[in-house]
Motif scaffolding. Sequence first.
Motif, PDB file in Angstrom:
ATOM      1  N   GLU A 163       0.843  -1.209   0.000  1.00  0.00           N
ATOM      2  CA  GLU A 163       0.000   0.000   0.000  1.00  0.00           C
ATOM      3  C   GLU A 163       0.873   1.252   0.000  1.00  0.00           C
ATOM      4  O   GLU A 163       0.637   2.198  -0.753  1.00  0.00           O
ATOM      5  N   GLU A 164       1.896   1.229   0.843  1.00  0.00           N
ATOM      6  CA  GLU A 164       2.798   2.367   0.938  1.00  0.00           C
ATOM      7  C   GLU A 164       3.485   2.649  -0.400  1.00  0.00           C
ATOM      8  O   GLU A 164       3.754   3.800  -0.752  1.00  0.00           O
ATOM      9  N   GLN A 198      -4.068  -2.733  10.469  1.00  0.00           N
ATOM     10  CA  GLN A 198      -3.784  -1.346  10.878  1.00  0.00           C
ATOM     11  C   GLN A 198      -2.532  -1.299  11.750  1.00  0.00           C
ATOM     12  O   GLN A 198      -1.737  -0.379  11.661  1.00  0.00           O
ATOM     13  N   SER A 245      -1.271  -0.572   7.614  1.00  0.00           N
ATOM     14  CA  SER A 245      -2.207  -0.403   6.504  1.00  0.00           C
ATOM     15  C   SER A 245      -3.221   0.689   6.831  1.00  0.00           C
ATOM     16  O   SER A 245      -3.661   0.818   7.968  1.00  0.00           O
ATOM     17  N   LYS A 246      -3.582   1.473   5.813  1.00  0.00           N
ATOM     18  CA  LYS A 246      -4.504   2.595   6.023  1.00  0.00           C
ATOM     19  C   LYS A 246      -5.918   2.268   5.546  1.00  0.00           C
ATOM     20  O   LYS A 246      -6.884   2.545   6.243  1.00  0.00           O
ATOM     21  N   HIS A 247      -6.024   1.713   4.342  1.00  0.00           N
ATOM     22  CA  HIS A 247      -7.360   1.485   3.794  1.00  0.00           C
ATOM     23  C   HIS A 247      -7.776   0.034   4.035  1.00  0.00           C
ATOM     24  O   HIS A 247      -7.532  -0.845   3.193  1.00  0.00           O
TER      25      HIS A 247
END
Length: 266
Positions: free
Chosen positions: A92-93, A110, A114-116
């Motif tokens: 993701e990053e 999280q 992870s954000k989403h």
Amino acid sequence: RKMYEDLKRVLQESEHIVFFGGAGVSTESNIPDFRSQSGIYSKKTYPYPAEVMISHDFFVTHPKEFYDFYFSEMVYENAQPNPAHIALAKLEEMGKLDAIVTQNIDGLHQKAGSKHVLELHGSIHRNRCSGCHRFYTLEEMKENRKEGIPVCPHCGKILKPEVVLYGEALDNAVVEESIRCIAQADTLIVGGTSLVVYPAAGLLQYFKGKHLILINKDMTSMDHKADIIIHDPIGEVLKEVASSIFSSSSAPSLRMLSKVQLGTKF
Ligand code: ZN
């Protein structure tokens, strides 16, 4: 081995990956799958089946027994992200992964950074008062127990985890966002699920992208539709495949990342 090479190539090419994960992602962090025989029921015996004890009706009629079961069998607050969580956070990053859709409630994605994260079955980390609707963390919830039942320190009403219990509907907004992300993905990685639990198989029908990848220890009902199938533990697979992608970029190594992330406060 060829499958691993194929997976590396696909991940390198992909720009909109969505990961769909099941209980197998968490079992590698030593969180048992409560649907499997070796999972729940392993610690002690209960007077009712798990499906009964984590149902909405049971929460209403037997709150003390519900919370005994919940805190001893469903809450693993000291669990740590495993290489699968860490690799996905890294993807993701790097801008390659759009979303994680998960059936797990432990918040480990999280915790790995992870954000989403779309939590189809909710999270043990969000708890709400049934009276005044204030939110509480897991820690606050545990601190405010009276005879085993968490109650609101403001209004005294029972607290309820935002975990989808049997007999409760999934959050529509989460389902719709999951469908939107899956429909826009170029690559869908399905990991740690045998795809028998609703609504997993249904959601996958929205995928229109190029590569469907299945990573699961056992065979699944969707194996015939996948273009890459790997029957190995998800953490092992992602660690190996992702580290080669990370090392080819200027990003920090997986080893460094895991050190940073493990100390991160949730
Ligand atoms: Zn309250």
